[in-house]
Design an enzyme around this catalytic site. Structure first.
Site, PDB file in Angstrom:
ATOM      1  N   GLU A   5      18.007 -17.346  -8.434  1.00 42.31           N
ATOM      2  CA  GLU A   5      17.520 -16.005  -8.754  1.00 42.31           C
ATOM      3  C   GLU A   5      16.916 -15.971 -10.174  1.00 42.31           C
ATOM      4  OE1 GLU A   5      16.622 -13.447  -7.458  1.00 42.31           O
ATOM      5  OE2 GLU A   5      16.701 -11.894  -8.998  1.00 42.31           O
TER       6      GLU A   5
ATOM      7  N   TRP B 249      -3.139  -2.657  -1.389  1.00 42.14           N
ATOM      8  CA  TRP B 249      -2.782  -4.035  -1.730  1.00 42.14           C
ATOM      9  C   TRP B 249      -3.531  -4.893  -0.716  1.00 42.14           C
ATOM     10  CZ3 TRP B 249      -0.056  -8.185   0.546  1.00 42.14           C
ATOM     11  CH2 TRP B 249       0.416  -9.153  -0.343  1.00 42.14           C
TER      12      TRP B 249
ATOM     13  N   LYS C  67       6.218  -4.182  -4.292  1.00 47.21           N
ATOM     14  CA  LYS C  67       7.639  -3.852  -4.342  1.00 47.21           C
ATOM     15  C   LYS C  67       8.247  -3.838  -2.949  1.00 47.21           C
ATOM     16  CE  LYS C  67      11.417  -2.559  -6.312  1.00 47.21           C
ATOM     17  NZ  LYS C  67      12.137  -3.647  -6.984  1.00 47.21           N
TER      18      LYS C  67
ATOM     19  N   LYS D 239      13.085 -14.796 -11.062  1.00 45.25           N
ATOM     20  CA  LYS D 239      12.773 -13.735 -12.025  1.00 45.25           C
ATOM     21  C   LYS D 239      11.756 -14.240 -13.038  1.00 45.25           C
ATOM     22  CE  LYS D 239      13.840 -11.158 -10.536  1.00 45.25           C
ATOM     23  NZ  LYS D 239      14.274 -10.521  -9.381  1.00 45.25           N
TER      24      LYS D 239
ATOM     25  N   ARG E   6       4.822  -0.035  -6.376  1.00 45.77           N
ATOM     26  CA  ARG E   6       4.893  -0.853  -5.165  1.00 45.77           C
ATOM     27  C   ARG E   6       3.884  -1.991  -5.186  1.00 45.77           C
ATOM     28  NH1 ARG E   6       7.519   2.406  -1.067  1.00 45.77           N
ATOM     29  NH2 ARG E   6       6.587   1.148   0.554  1.00 45.77           N
TER      30      ARG E   6
ATOM     31  N   CYS F  68       0.834  -1.203   0.000  1.00 48.30           N
ATOM     32  CA  CYS F  68       0.000   0.000   0.000  1.00 48.30           C
ATOM     33  C   CYS F  68       0.871   1.257   0.000  1.00 48.30           C
ATOM     34  CB  CYS F  68      -0.874   0.035   1.237  1.00 48.30           C
ATOM     35  SG  CYS F  68      -1.841  -1.447   1.464  1.00 48.30           S
TER      36      CYS F  68
ATOM     37  N   ASN G 183      -1.710   2.083   5.903  1.00 40.31           N
ATOM     38  CA  ASN G 183      -0.836   1.005   5.425  1.00 40.31           C
ATOM     39  C   ASN G 183      -0.559   0.080   6.599  1.00 40.31           C
ATOM     40  OD1 ASN G 183      -0.644   2.280   3.007  1.00 40.31           O
ATOM     41  ND2 ASN G 183       1.542   2.775   3.151  1.00 40.31           N
ATOM     42  N   GLY G 184      -0.495  -1.219   6.328  1.00 42.36           N
ATOM     43  CA  GLY G 184      -0.184  -2.168   7.404  1.00 42.36           C
ATOM     44  C   GLY G 184      -1.402  -3.018   7.718  1.00 42.36           C
TER      45      GLY G 184
ATOM     46  N   GLU H 141       8.187 -14.929 -11.445  1.00 44.79           N
ATOM     47  CA  GLU H 141       7.404 -13.812 -10.897  1.00 44.79           C
ATOM     48  C   GLU H 141       6.816 -12.907 -11.971  1.00 44.79           C
ATOM     49  OE1 GLU H 141       9.423 -10.948  -8.389  1.00 44.79           O
ATOM     50  OE2 GLU H 141      11.305 -11.298  -9.442  1.00 44.79           O
TER      51      GLU H 141
ATOM     52  N   HIS I  10      17.581 -37.189  -8.151  1.00 42.80           N
ATOM     53  CA  HIS I  10      17.091 -37.723  -6.877  1.00 42.80           C
ATOM     54  C   HIS I  10      15.585 -37.497  -6.709  1.00 42.80           C
ATOM     55  CE1 HIS I  10      21.129 -38.715  -5.691  1.00 42.80           C
ATOM     56  NE2 HIS I  10      21.534 -37.483  -5.998  1.00 42.80           N
TER      57      HIS I  10
HETATM   58  C1  F6R Z   1      11.838 -10.171  -6.458  1.00 43.63           C
HETATM   59  C2  F6R Z   1      11.914  -9.211  -5.391  1.00 43.63           C
HETATM   60  C3  F6R Z   1      11.645  -9.669  -4.012  1.00 43.63           C
HETATM   61  C4  F6R Z   1      12.450  -8.859  -2.996  1.00 43.63           C
HETATM   62  C5  F6R Z   1      12.028  -9.228  -1.576  1.00 43.63           C
HETATM   63  C6  F6R Z   1      12.850  -8.513  -0.539  1.00 43.63           C
HETATM   64  O1  F6R Z   1      12.175  -9.614  -7.697  1.00 43.63           O
HETATM   65  O2  F6R Z   1      12.157  -8.046  -5.608  1.00 43.63           O
HETATM   66  O3  F6R Z   1      11.885 -11.025  -3.872  1.00 43.63           O
HETATM   67  O4  F6R Z   1      13.809  -9.104  -3.184  1.00 43.63           O
HETATM   68  O5  F6R Z   1      10.667  -8.919  -1.402  1.00 43.63           O
HETATM   69  O6  F6R Z   1      12.759  -7.142  -0.696  1.00 43.63           O
HETATM   70  P1  F6R Z   1      13.888  -6.167  -0.183  1.00 43.63           P
HETATM   71  O7  F6R Z   1      15.110  -6.439  -0.950  1.00 43.63           O
HETATM   72  O8  F6R Z   1      13.332  -4.807  -0.434  1.00 43.63           O
HETATM   73  O9  F6R Z   1      14.060  -6.461   1.286  1.00 43.63           O
END
Ligand code: F6R
Length: 605
Positions: free
Chosen positions: A482, A74, A600, A486, A27, A2, A100-101, A489, A505
């Site tokens: 990673e 959100w 985000k 990517k 976000r 949010c 927010n929260g 997601e 396995h």
């Molecule tokens: C994926 C992504 C998330 C963040 C995770 C932690 O592309 O961005 O997996 O890495 O939510 O966020 P931060 O780095 O802001 O603590």
């Protein structure tokens, strides 16, 4: 997650709020709304499910004001809908609130105090605004009613609140606990926002708030009080980020812009942290604290956790210090047996991740030293840790993290070099980190310049598939975790990043004719093994793409990576994987910058 914006004392409040909300779109959100008033008895509440553009379309030409609040939601309590969107208004029409929260004890509060109130939404937030109104109806002043409600909220909750009482139409009541919120200082006006980026068009001077404080913001005053009602004076800090750094420029999407920015991030880090003579510019207190510890614990989530996996390789091999990497949400409630002298590194792009904050709170309580490596100056994890190192990567707007991942690894490499030198480790003396990172920057540039090739591979390999695998060993296993995150997601292709030796396995039973498998080969010790694991899946019908370092590549490998230092190969290998994810998402028609269900900055546990 949010987002919150607010303004008081500016004639064009609607435009300021909408612009701010647009800057917070990245976000992640599913509905949005604004409330404004004009100090002359006219007030407007507009909410809509969907994008800010949908909200904008709902705002009639009559809607105007000089004070207002806005929100991107959100969903946590209640589905994404117009009714559940913020701001929420009390039944008597007096109070408007954005939040927010989440409120842990909202159901109990509702039952205890509000059984006679008809609710319009399923949100925890509406309980709070109704409760403020309820207390005000007993004759309490707004500030007292607001504080009384804050005191009733339980410890499991998190919030940042922005409240307007329409009987004091130019006043914003503000409070926060665990959720980020800043006051932006203007000349004859003031703003409030959950992220400075939202209001950089209005001001570059922001006041940070501490959990538990309440603030009363008017056009020409900001009154901060601590939990005991004592007045607090706090100077603003200056945010130098240019508002245009958060614009897409000529790029169709932020994700592509941010992938392309990675060579520049490498060069900026070199400039910030390494002198011309090669000496490292990191605060000696940080290095001494690390040196005195007997084990480093890296705590992070998602992509940052994956950057931590590479950090372990660097710290153990270059600085010879045992290092563990932990998923923050797991560590918080099931910590390992700690070493005698632990040191904690929090890796976080946003600096606001609730799972990591929860661990840091425990670390602080135990009195251990910590370092936050983050892209956001003055973020909560930065303020709460003993030390901070910044990534200087510029705002990362696309939800999928790209340049923050490579920035984190590069900074870990610089830190490992400095620590290794302090510990007089021979490997560190031989590790010319400035030269190696320059090589990385050039290699990344080569890869982003060849993005058309990746687009073709993505089109051929991932047009309709439901699942895919990335495989690799050793440091390549770090990379493929990673790479898989990517891809999944942003394209919603179910992707696993697998240790290639583990396939046989169990997981190899998932391989069938046409299953896409991307094999990453940058580690010379395991290159042959990964190739033979790739042969095993090919024999079972998999469609294999090889991503290999030039010195390990074979004829027919589809993606060849520039050679770089063996501990820095993730910095180049991830680039085609990021591009693969980007093109796979676009070819399926998705909004690559705002993947579904994601946020985000993840400010709830
Ligand atoms: C994926 C992504 C998330 C963040 C995770 C932690 O592309 O961005 O997996 O890495 O939510 O966020 P931060 O780095 O802001 O603590």
């Amino acid at each position: 997650m949010c987002g919150i914006v607010g303004v008081t004392g500016k004639d064009n409040a609607v435009q300021i709020l909408l612009k701010g909300l647009k800057r917070l779109e990245y976000r992640g959100y599913d509905s949005a709304g604004i409330y404004v008033n004009d100090q002359d008895g006219h007030e407007y509440l507009v909410k809509e499910k969907g994008r800010i553009a949908d909200l904008e379309a709902e705002i009639g030409s009559d809607v105007h004001g000089s004070t207002g609040i806005g929100h991107t939601r959100w969903a946590t309590h209640g589905v994404p809908s117009k009714a559940n969107a913020h701001p929420h208004v009390s039944a008597d029409g007096r109070y408007y609130l954005v939040h927010n929260g989440m409120i842990g004890n909202f159901a109990e509060l509702k039952k205890q105090y509000l059984s006679d109130v008809t609710f319009k939404s399923d949100t925890d937030t509406e309980v709070i605004v109704q409760l403020i109104a309820k207390f005000a109806q007993t004759g309490m002043a707004t500030k007292a009613a607001f504080k009384k409600v804050l005191n009733l909220i339980d410890d499991s909750s998190s919030y940042s609140f922005l409240l307007i009482d329409n009987q004091e139409p130019n006043t914003l009541y503000v409070a926060k606990n665990k959720s980020p919120l800043l006051i932006g200082v203007g000349d004859g006006f003031n703003v409030v926002c959950s992220d400075a980026l939202a209001m950089l068009d209005q001001t570059h001077d922001f006041i940070e708030l501490i959990d538990g404080e309440t603030v009363i913001v008017k056009p020409d005053s900001i009154l901060i009080e601590d939990t005991d009602g004592k007045r607090i004076e706090r100077k603003p800090f200056h945010v130098s980020t240019d508002a245009s750094a958060a614009d897409k420029g000529a790029y169709p999407y932020y994700m592509l812009k941010e992938i392309d920015e990675q060579p520049g991030v490498m060069r900026t880090l070199i400039k910030h942290y390494i002198s011309e003579d090669g000496s490292i510019k990191i605060d000696d207190n940080i290095l001494q604290s690390l040196h005195q510890s007997d084990r480093i614990y890296i705590v992070a989530a998602g992509t940052s956790y994956h950057a931590g996996l590479v950090g372990k390789e660097l710290l153990e091999k270059v600085a010879k210090i045992p290092t563990e990497v932990h998923v923050a949400s797991e560590f918080g409630y099931n910590p390992p047996l700690l070493a005698a002298k632990p040191f904690f590194i929090f890796l976080t792009q946003s600096g606001e991740t609730a799972d990591s904050r929860q661990v840091l709170a425990q670390v602080n309580e135990l009195g251990y030293q910590s370092l936050t490596i983050t892209n956001v100056e003055n973020s909560t994890l930065s303020r709460e840790a003993t030390y901070t190192l910044l990534l200087y990567a510029g705002p990362e707007i696309a939800v999928a993290s790209t340049k923050a991942y490579t920035g984190q690894i590069a900074l870990e490499a610089i830190l490992a070099k400095a620590l290794g030198e302090l510990r007089q480790v021979a490997t560190a003396a031989d590790f010319d980190v400035a030269k190696e990172l320059t090589k990385v920057a050039n290699g990344e540039q080569e890869l982003v310049d060849e993005k058309k090739d990746i687009k073709k591979i993505a089109a051929a390999l991932l047009p309709t598939t439901r699942n895919a695998f990335y495989i690799g060993r050793s440091i390549d296993y770090d990379i493929v975790q990673e790479a898989a995150l990517k891809l999944k997601e942003v394209s919603y292709i179910q992707t696993e990043g697998f240790a290639s030796g583990e396939l046989k396995h169990g997981t190899i039973s998932l391989i069938e004719k046409g299953t896409p498998v991307l094999a990453v080969i940058t580690d010379k010790h395991t290159a042959k093994h990964t190739r033979s694991n790739a042969q095993e899946v090919m024999a079972r019908g998999a469609n294999v793409v090889f991503i290999a370092s030039r010195s390990l590549a074979k004829d027919g490998d589809q993606i060849v990576l520039p050679d770089v230092h063996p501990l820095l190969t993730p910095l180049v290998a991830i680039v085609p994987c990021q591009l693969m994810a980007y093109y796979a998402s676009l070819q399926r028609g998705y909004d690559v910058d705002k993947p579904r269900n994601l946020a985000k900055s993840v400010t709830v546990e």
